[in-house]
Design a protein around this motif. Structure first.
Motif, PDB file in Angstrom:
ATOM      1  N   LYS A 146      -3.852  -1.126  -5.619  1.00 25.26           N
ATOM      2  CA  LYS A 146      -5.248  -1.214  -5.180  1.00 25.26           C
ATOM      3  C   LYS A 146      -5.392  -2.327  -4.143  1.00 25.26           C
ATOM      4  O   LYS A 146      -4.695  -3.335  -4.208  1.00 25.26           O
ATOM      5  CB  LYS A 146      -6.164  -1.514  -6.376  1.00 25.26           C
ATOM      6  N   ASP A 147      -6.350  -2.148  -3.221  1.00 20.66           N
ATOM      7  CA  ASP A 147      -6.550  -3.126  -2.144  1.00 20.66           C
ATOM      8  C   ASP A 147      -6.831  -4.525  -2.683  1.00 20.66           C
ATOM      9  O   ASP A 147      -6.318  -5.513  -2.166  1.00 20.66           O
ATOM     10  CB  ASP A 147      -7.701  -2.689  -1.224  1.00 20.66           C
ATOM     11  N   GLU A 148      -7.673  -4.601  -3.746  1.00 17.74           N
ATOM     12  CA  GLU A 148      -8.019  -5.922  -4.286  1.00 17.74           C
ATOM     13  C   GLU A 148      -6.806  -6.597  -4.931  1.00 17.74           C
ATOM     14  O   GLU A 148      -6.655  -7.827  -4.869  1.00 17.74           O
ATOM     15  CB  GLU A 148      -9.175  -5.840  -5.292  1.00 17.74           C
ATOM     16  N   ASP A 149      -5.906  -5.803  -5.529  1.00 17.28           N
ATOM     17  CA  ASP A 149      -4.673  -6.369  -6.086  1.00 17.28           C
ATOM     18  C   ASP A 149      -3.747  -6.819  -4.963  1.00 17.28           C
ATOM     19  O   ASP A 149      -3.145  -7.897  -5.035  1.00 17.28           O
ATOM     20  CB  ASP A 149      -3.946  -5.333  -6.954  1.00 17.28           C
ATOM     21  N   LYS A 176       1.650  -0.157 -11.808  1.00 15.55           N
ATOM     22  CA  LYS A 176       0.193  -0.271 -11.950  1.00 15.55           C
ATOM     23  C   LYS A 176      -0.174  -1.049 -13.207  1.00 15.55           C
ATOM     24  O   LYS A 176      -1.091  -1.877 -13.192  1.00 15.55           O
ATOM     25  CB  LYS A 176      -0.445   1.127 -11.964  1.00 15.55           C
ATOM     26  N   LYS A 224       0.834  -1.205   0.000  1.00 16.17           N
ATOM     27  CA  LYS A 224       0.000   0.000   0.000  1.00 16.17           C
ATOM     28  C   LYS A 224       0.872   1.260   0.000  1.00 16.17           C
ATOM     29  O   LYS A 224       0.661   2.181  -0.785  1.00 16.17           O
ATOM     30  CB  LYS A 224      -0.907  -0.010   1.238  1.00 16.17           C
TER      31      LYS A 224
END
Length: 425
Positions: free
Chosen positions: A308-311, A340, A302
């Motif tokens: 991203k949180d889901e990744d 990204k 993070k």
């Protein structure tokens, strides 16, 4: 007085530990052995005159779990006890476990307080026939088994499921257990009660839940069942219940025993342990041996990678994908934009290729070549569609993305003058 019933849930979770041998003998630790009664010896079959010997690695595995969750380790004193009860799948007629002085006290995981973690031996496996007899396979008897008990602070099924998932992840990170629920390597028991006040209601235990979905469904069902029993004027009985997956409901198995009924007492055949005196159990050594833990990895992805949180969750859940994104990050020198793009291809296209098996085979795909592909996408040297096709070839056959693109005529040009000429023509 409130009309709402407040659920109180405590979890007891067993996990078979990764060791070469059983808990108290030299037999092979192989719970998946298909041929019955192969990995047995006079010690784990409790022949007269045999004596158990404590498995050092099993003790270390439990201490590592305790260290990871910030618990107190029993460095000054711990001991094993005899838990007396009879079942055909317990050769000794008692189970060697821990009661008053467990290896680990306290700590917390996923926001849930832990009461204790202790070591014990697993039971054998009973196989019931359709006739009037049962068979017992003793291969599993005596395997090292970790039991973790939480405080009764869980209030809903979702929190219970989340805790169990995080524990499974932690055990795998530490190498302490595979914790595969389908194979019985991790089993969850939930103690559930409901009450309108702050006082606990009568506790019911639901045993041997072998999937996270079953844990959540069984808790939800039991909260509903107990509420309906009380509302109809009945009383909750303290008992052990099972979970019927087909009917999606719990069913009564037996009256719940209390700890007094097990007649715990220190096992006279095993020594008392003062872990401070054993070099391998030094707390500083244990701390150095801990890997990056799941919650630490989430924070790093993070803060450092801005993912991203889901990744992030995909990289935390899969050690293979987590290692791969770390290698790619080094290749692109931590460039956020490139990372990204890389993450999008890893979590969608790459993960999609291995969705059926769930096991990524990245043996032919190097992080250097993958980073080159990402850079080509970023420069518009290839289209998004082309990148997907090239990635598939790289996974199956290996190779440099530039050469693959050239060989398959996938390179695209971003030249305004040439584009203007084509339009005019």
């Amino acid at each position: 007085m409130s009309n709402v019933y407040i659920p109180t849930i405590g979890l007891e979770i067993h996990a078979e530990l990764n060791t070469k041998t059983k808990m108290f003998c030299q037999c092979k630790n192989d719970p998946q052995q298909k041929e019955p009664n192969v990995n047995i010896c006079p010690v784990c079959m409790a022949h007269p005159g045999t004596l158990p010997v404590i498995n050092k690695q099993a003790v270390k595995n439990v201490l590592k779990v305790g260290k990871a969750i910030g618990a107190r380790l029993a460095m000054n004193f711990t001991e094993f006890d005899r838990k007396n009860y009879f079942y055909p799948d317990i050769p000794r007629g008692y189970q060697i476990s821990q009661y008053k002085y467990p290896l680990v006290d306290g700590g917390s995981l996923s926001g849930v307080e832990v009461t204790r973690i202790h070591l014990e031996e697993d039971t054998a496996r009973s196989q019931h026939s359709s006739g009037d007899y049962s068979l017992v396979d003793y291969n599993r008897a005596g395997l090292p088994l970790m039991e973790l008990v939480t405080e009764p602070v869980v209030k809903d099924a979702e929190t219970a499921g989340r805790f169990a998932r995080e524990l499974q992840l932690l055990l795998r990170y530490l190498g302490a257990s595979e914790a595969n629920m389908e194979k019985g390597q991790m089993r969850v028991e939930a103690n559930i009660s409901v009450s309108k006040t702050n006082e606990f209601g009568t506790k019911v235990e639901v045993k041997n839940l072998n999937s996270f979905k079953s844990v959540e469904k069984a808790i939800e069902y039991e909260i509903k069942r107990q509420t309906e029993v009380i509302e109809s004027g009945g009383n909750i009985i303290q008992e052990t219940r099972g979970w019927d997956e087909n009917k999606q409901e719990t069913f009564s198995q037996r009256k719940k025993e209390s700890s007094e009924e097990y007649r715990y007492f220190p096992d006279p055949d095993l020594p008392k342990l003062v872990l401070d005196e054993i070099k391998d159990f030094d707390e500083k050594v244990l701390s150095k041996e801990l890997p990056e833990l799941p919650w630490e990895k989430r924070a790093r992805y993070k803060e450092k990678y801005k993912l991203k949180d889901e990744d992030i969750e995909i990289y935390v859940q899969s050690i293979e994908y987590g290692n791969f994104i770390d290698y790619v990050a080094k290749e692109v020198k931590g460039d956020e934009g490139l990372l990204k793009i890389a993450s999008n291809y890893i979590t969608s296209d790459l993960a999609g290729m291995f969705k059926e098996t769930g096991i990524p085979d990245l043996s032919k795909l190097t992080s250097k070549d993958f980073a080159s592909l990402v850079k080509m996408v970023n420069k518009n040297d290839i289209s998004s569609r082309g990148a997907k096709d090239i990635l598939k070839i790289m996974v199956e056959e290996g190779g440099n993305p530039q050469k693959i693109a050239e060989d398959n005529d996938m390179l695209q040009k971003s030249d305004e003058g040439e584009l203007k000429k084509i339009i005019e023509e």
